[in-house]
Design a protein around this motif. Structure first.
Motif, mmCIF file in Angstrom:
data_model
loop_
_atom_site.group_PDB
_atom_site.id
_atom_site.type_symbol
_atom_site.label_atom_id
_atom_site.label_comp_id
_atom_site.label_asym_id
_atom_site.label_seq_id
_atom_site.Cartn_x
_atom_site.Cartn_y
_atom_site.Cartn_z
ATOM 1 N N SER A 61 37.729 29.242 32.573
ATOM 2 C CA SER A 61 36.316 29.582 32.711
ATOM 3 C C SER A 61 36.109 30.656 33.766
ATOM 4 C CB SER A 61 35.508 28.328 33.072
ATOM 5 O OG SER A 61 35.983 27.757 34.289
ATOM 6 N N VAL A 62 36.896 30.621 34.845
ATOM 7 C CA VAL A 62 36.775 31.618 35.914
ATOM 8 C C VAL A 62 37.234 32.983 35.418
ATOM 9 C CG1 VAL A 62 37.558 32.261 38.227
ATOM 10 C CG2 VAL A 62 37.011 29.874 37.707
ATOM 11 N N LEU A 63 38.357 33.020 34.715
ATOM 12 C CA LEU A 63 38.856 34.299 34.194
ATOM 13 C C LEU A 63 37.927 34.866 33.125
ATOM 14 C CD1 LEU A 63 42.720 33.720 33.999
ATOM 15 C CD2 LEU A 63 41.389 34.881 35.762
ATOM 16 N N ARG A 64 37.275 34.012 32.373
ATOM 17 C CA ARG A 64 36.298 34.514 31.401
ATOM 18 C C ARG A 64 35.131 35.178 32.107
ATOM 19 N NH1 ARG A 64 37.355 29.535 28.488
ATOM 20 N NH2 ARG A 64 38.476 29.970 26.543
ATOM 21 N N ILE A 65 34.669 34.575 33.212
ATOM 22 C CA ILE A 65 33.584 35.189 33.977
ATOM 23 C C ILE A 65 34.009 36.559 34.492
ATOM 24 C CG2 ILE A 65 32.183 34.968 36.071
ATOM 25 C CD1 ILE A 65 32.233 31.964 35.665
ATOM 26 N N ALA A 66 35.269 36.699 34.880
ATOM 27 C CA ALA A 66 35.783 37.981 35.360
ATOM 28 C C ALA A 66 36.002 38.982 34.240
ATOM 29 C CB ALA A 66 37.084 37.770 36.122
ATOM 30 N N GLY A 67 35.808 38.560 32.986
ATOM 31 C CA GLY A 67 35.963 39.473 31.856
ATOM 32 C C GLY A 67 37.397 39.814 31.551
ATOM 33 N N VAL A 68 38.309 38.854 31.729
ATOM 34 C CA VAL A 68 39.722 39.152 31.535
ATOM 35 C C VAL A 68 40.026 39.519 30.087
ATOM 36 C CG1 VAL A 68 40.432 36.789 31.040
ATOM 37 C CG2 VAL A 68 42.044 38.345 32.147
ATOM 38 N N GLN A 69 39.214 39.049 29.155
ATOM 39 C CA GLN A 69 39.464 39.347 27.743
ATOM 40 C C GLN A 69 39.155 40.795 27.398
ATOM 41 O OE1 GLN A 69 36.918 35.950 26.897
ATOM 42 N NE2 GLN A 69 38.426 35.215 25.421
ATOM 43 N N GLN A 70 38.337 41.461 28.223
ATOM 44 C CA GLN A 70 38.068 42.885 28.020
ATOM 45 C C GLN A 70 38.812 43.763 29.014
ATOM 46 O OE1 GLN A 70 35.293 40.643 28.404
ATOM 47 N NE2 GLN A 70 35.292 40.339 26.183
ATOM 48 N N ALA A 71 39.585 43.165 29.916
ATOM 49 C CA ALA A 71 40.286 43.927 30.954
ATOM 50 C C ALA A 71 41.551 44.554 30.404
ATOM 51 C CB ALA A 71 40.618 43.022 32.138
ATOM 52 N N SER A 72 41.997 45.616 31.074
ATOM 53 C CA SER A 72 43.246 46.271 30.687
ATOM 54 C C SER A 72 44.431 45.726 31.461
ATOM 55 C CB SER A 72 43.140 47.777 30.925
ATOM 56 O OG SER A 72 42.908 48.054 32.301
ATOM 57 N N ALA A 73 44.193 45.177 32.668
ATOM 58 C CA ALA A 73 45.292 44.668 33.484
ATOM 59 C C ALA A 73 44.778 43.599 34.429
ATOM 60 C CB ALA A 73 45.938 45.804 34.283
ATOM 61 N N ILE A 74 45.688 42.730 34.839
ATOM 62 C CA ILE A 74 45.379 41.714 35.840
ATOM 63 C C ILE A 74 46.501 41.698 36.857
ATOM 64 C CG2 ILE A 74 46.364 39.920 34.345
ATOM 65 C CD1 ILE A 74 44.491 37.916 35.726
ATOM 66 N N VAL A 75 46.123 41.724 38.129
ATOM 67 C CA VAL A 75 47.081 41.674 39.237
ATOM 68 C C VAL A 75 47.006 40.281 39.837
ATOM 69 C CG1 VAL A 75 47.706 42.619 41.485
ATOM 70 C CG2 VAL A 75 46.816 44.134 39.703
ATOM 71 N N VAL A 76 48.117 39.556 39.800
ATOM 72 C CA VAL A 76 48.180 38.194 40.324
ATOM 73 C C VAL A 76 48.819 38.265 41.702
ATOM 74 C CG1 VAL A 76 48.973 35.840 39.931
ATOM 75 C CG2 VAL A 76 48.415 37.313 37.980
#
Length: 351
Positions: free
Chosen positions: A196-211
């Motif tokens: 739910s948190v990653l959805r709020i951050a728009g991860v599904q429309q993002a090009s990259a994620i830095v962990v």
């Protein structure tokens, strides 16, 4: 490791987790500005009445109006209290009341009511900005964790030309998020291991994620969650121990950086060859000295060797594979190749 990686129970729906960057003008400055406008309207009305006192009558006093009387009339008039003890009696005074004082009364009320409404509707305004942002944002970068590693990653992205609105920071520490918001970054409060948190951050429309979390097990869970939500996203993760690299790769990370070992190697090199460490740090700093960058091969370079170019080429990306500059497979450049080369860094205050 399985006990450490156990996913926590789902949180209830979060309200207000996503926060847009604060406006340039602070709330105190905005409030003082509006108060100044209201006081200006009050003073202007009082001066109009005082200098035109011949057209006004005080039912409780037969003498001329004093400055205090003028401010009293301005206050009760602009606030629409209207006790009726001081009233305009001449045509000129009534004309001034209609043409000048009435607009000032409206301005006074608009400023006060507007400030009250804005304070009461700040949450609604923030929700509207969030909705507009989510409808427009695409191909952004999500940074999970705004500690030392996450902050350095953001600084590198900004140094490479990324806009603050293209970066979303996810963290549970409000102090860290306030620092990110001060840079104009969109922030999300919450545990990034939850979908739910990653959805709020728009991860599904993002090009990259830095962990860039502080724990390796958390990094694994974040990577698993992000890969499940966005199968095609580029995931770059940092771990402390090299033994956990394979866990990140199996979880779906495209690149894994071992932060502890990398720092240890630099420390070891610094004891014997400190100049080498300075060069490495220079290459990793995008806004000073030299930096490593990537560019597509030019038409005039097709068919030539990357070792003979003017730029200092370190490697060639062909398809999904990275080749060293001396590899036989890339001795002749092809259309579509991308070059990893050393460029002169441009300071942020220069074009």
């Amino acid at each position: 490791m399985s006990d450490r990686l156990r996913r926590p129970p789902a949180d209830p729906p979060m309200i207000g987790a996503l926060r847009m960057p604060d406006p340039t003008v602070g709330p105190v400055v905005s409030l003082l500005r509006r108060l100044s406008i209201a006081l200006g309207a009050l003073v202007a009305t009082a001066l109009i009445v005082y200098f035109g006192q011949a057209g006004y009558v005080d039912n409780n006093n037969t003498g001329p109006l004093s400055l205090i009387d003028a401010f009293y009339y301005a206050t009760v008039s602009l606030s629409t209290t209207g006790y009726g003890d001081i009233v305009p009696v001449t045509s000129t005074a009534r004309l001034l009341t209609t043409v000048v004082i009435t607009p000032l009364r409206l301005l006074f009320l608009i400023v006060l009511v507007g400030t009250t409404v804005e304070l009461l509707t700040e949450r609604s305004r923030q929700a509207f900005r969030i909705q507009r942002w989510r409808s427009r944002v695409r191909d952004h970068t999500v940074v999970v964790g705004y500690g030392t590693k996450g902050r350095a990653a953001v600084e590198t992205l900004l140094g490479d030309g990324a806009e603050p609105s293209e970066i979303v920071v996810v963290d549970t520490d409000r102090t860290q998020l306030d620092s990110a918001s001060a840079l104009g970054l969109v922030t999300v409060t919450g545990n990034a291991t939850r979908s739910s948190v990653l959805r709020i951050a728009g991860v599904q429309q993002a090009s990259a994620i830095v962990v860039a979390t502080n724990r390796d097990d958390t990094a694994v869970l974040v990577t698993l969650t992000a890969r499940e939500l966005a199968p095609k996203i580029t995931i770059v993760a940092a771990v402390r121990e090299s033994e956990n690299v394979h866990l990140l790769r199996q979880s779906g990370a495209n690149s894994v950086i071992v932060s502890a070992e990398t720092a240890g190697r630099l420390l070891g090199m610094a004891t014997t060859t400190p100049s080498v460490v300075e060069v490495v740090e220079d290459l990793l700093t995008p806004d000073a000295g030299f930096a490593i960058s990537e560019r597509p091969v030019e038409e005039s370079e097709i068919g030539g060797s990357p070792r003979h170019l003017t730029d200092i080429v370190l490697g060639v990306v062909r398809g999904d594979d990275l080749h060293r500059v001396d590899a036989a497979a890339v001795d002749a450049l092809e259309r579509g190749d991308r070059l990893l080369y050393v460029r002169k860094a441009t300071p942020p205050d220069q074009p």
